[in-house]
Design an enzyme around this catalytic site. Sequence first.
Site, mmCIF file in Angstrom:
data_model
loop_
_atom_site.group_PDB
_atom_site.id
_atom_site.type_symbol
_atom_site.label_atom_id
_atom_site.label_comp_id
_atom_site.label_asym_id
_atom_site.label_seq_id
_atom_site.Cartn_x
_atom_site.Cartn_y
_atom_site.Cartn_z
ATOM 1 N N HIS A 324 0.837 -1.209 0.000
ATOM 2 C CA HIS A 324 0.000 0.000 0.000
ATOM 3 C C HIS A 324 0.869 1.255 0.000
ATOM 4 O O HIS A 324 0.702 2.153 -0.836
ATOM 5 C CB HIS A 324 -0.892 -0.039 1.250
ATOM 6 C CG HIS A 324 -1.743 1.165 1.471
ATOM 7 N ND1 HIS A 324 -3.120 1.123 1.493
ATOM 8 C CD2 HIS A 324 -1.427 2.466 1.736
ATOM 9 C CE1 HIS A 324 -3.602 2.325 1.723
ATOM 10 N NE2 HIS A 324 -2.587 3.160 1.887
ATOM 11 N N GLU A 325 1.806 1.306 0.932
ATOM 12 C CA GLU A 325 2.627 2.518 1.072
ATOM 13 C C GLU A 325 3.593 2.680 -0.098
ATOM 14 O O GLU A 325 3.812 3.805 -0.568
ATOM 15 C CB GLU A 325 3.389 2.481 2.399
ATOM 16 C CG GLU A 325 2.503 2.476 3.631
ATOM 17 C CD GLU A 325 1.560 3.664 3.691
ATOM 18 O OE1 GLU A 325 1.909 4.743 3.155
ATOM 19 O OE2 GLU A 325 0.467 3.523 4.265
ATOM 20 N N HIS A 328 2.200 4.470 -3.050
ATOM 21 C CA HIS A 328 1.938 5.907 -2.918
ATOM 22 C C HIS A 328 3.025 6.777 -3.546
ATOM 23 O O HIS A 328 2.745 7.908 -3.952
ATOM 24 C CB HIS A 328 1.845 6.292 -1.443
ATOM 25 C CG HIS A 328 0.479 6.129 -0.841
ATOM 26 N ND1 HIS A 328 -0.675 6.444 -1.499
ATOM 27 C CD2 HIS A 328 0.100 5.710 0.408
ATOM 28 C CE1 HIS A 328 -1.722 6.219 -0.703
ATOM 29 N NE2 HIS A 328 -1.272 5.767 0.447
ATOM 30 N N ASP A 337 -5.491 7.783 -1.460
ATOM 31 C CA ASP A 337 -6.426 7.046 -0.609
ATOM 32 C C ASP A 337 -7.848 7.495 -0.913
ATOM 33 O O ASP A 337 -8.446 8.289 -0.188
ATOM 34 C CB ASP A 337 -6.079 7.269 0.864
ATOM 35 C CG ASP A 337 -4.718 6.685 1.229
ATOM 36 O OD1 ASP A 337 -4.484 5.512 0.900
ATOM 37 O OD2 ASP A 337 -3.902 7.403 1.829
#
Length: 374
Positions: A324-325, A328, A337
């Site tokens: 997820h990170e 980014h 998000d």
Amino acid sequence: MSKLSRLLPAIAGATVLAGAIAAANAAPDRSAVSPLRVGLFPAGAGMVEVEVTNTANRTARILRWQLPQDVLRADLFTVSRDGKPVDYEGALIKRGAPDAADFVILRPGQTWRSVVDLAATYDMSRSGEYTIALASPLQHASLSGGQRLIGANGSPMVLSSPALRLWHDGGAAPYAAALDPQAAFNFPCNPRKPQCRGGGGGGAAVRFVGCSATQVTEATNAVVAARTYSENAKGYLGAGTTGPRYTTWFGGYTGTRYATAQANFVAIDTAMDQNAGQITINCGCDEDFFAYVYPNSPYEIFVCRSFWSAPMTGTDSKAGTLIHEMSHFNIVAGTRDHAYGQTAARNLAISNPDRALANADSHEYFSENTPFQN
């Protein structure tokens, strides 16, 4: 000519959100309009004043981080300079399920007011004409009685404003340069501050900052598991597979969207496989998040309290959090998000596949693939 006199006469008046109100257990009422009225006004030096008023005769509940604050904790605005988008440089945070304390209560007629320092979180370092608008998805927002604020397509309504145009001379706002994120949010560091870059040890494969020996072991195992996830996701897409795993998280197939998903996971896998100290795990965060990053500061990932209690693999896991990170970072996949949680990510794939391809949780859940789908 003073800066104030150069402000263009486009001070935005209040606007009513487009969308519909849906009862929690009923079909959406497409004809209803949101009660949230938004005003956006210039406040000088890269700052704007925001007013959000509840015009309904019922109480509204809105997540605190979805409302503008003096320093943003999410990418809530669209900002462009001379017609070209500028980067959001604030924190992008993986959050868990909210509880009651996370909501702001707006009673009938009540107004939320804040002066937002946009120059602290958006790249307003160059002089020019800036166009600014609020665009904050209202996941979990509702009215008393259980009526959710959702749009006509079933997605969360977007708290939006008319565009505001203003001239900015460039540079940080007066107090942005001295802003201490640690004091404001208990964040350990902001990469804009030179003293916050580097430090720590932990071997050549991954660098660690502020981590105990136990945390180094757990985070190392999470990196290994995340590499397995990213390799598997890249392989699935590289084979041209379009099974339920793809459509659940990224929606209906088109060649363009599939190519985007494939390119995203090639980039994520390449970034995760770095093993010469490029990846930094920073354990200094004491917030009740999973993790956060600054999108223009690869590849430092700040892990927080919820990270340590998460399982190593599976839904909302340590390994998945790292995917997820990593997604980014702007030089990786540049995700944001737009929706948190599996239910919201599934709904996003149905209602807005293009946005699902830009959503970090969608990439995490595709990687974790729990429950398993082909």
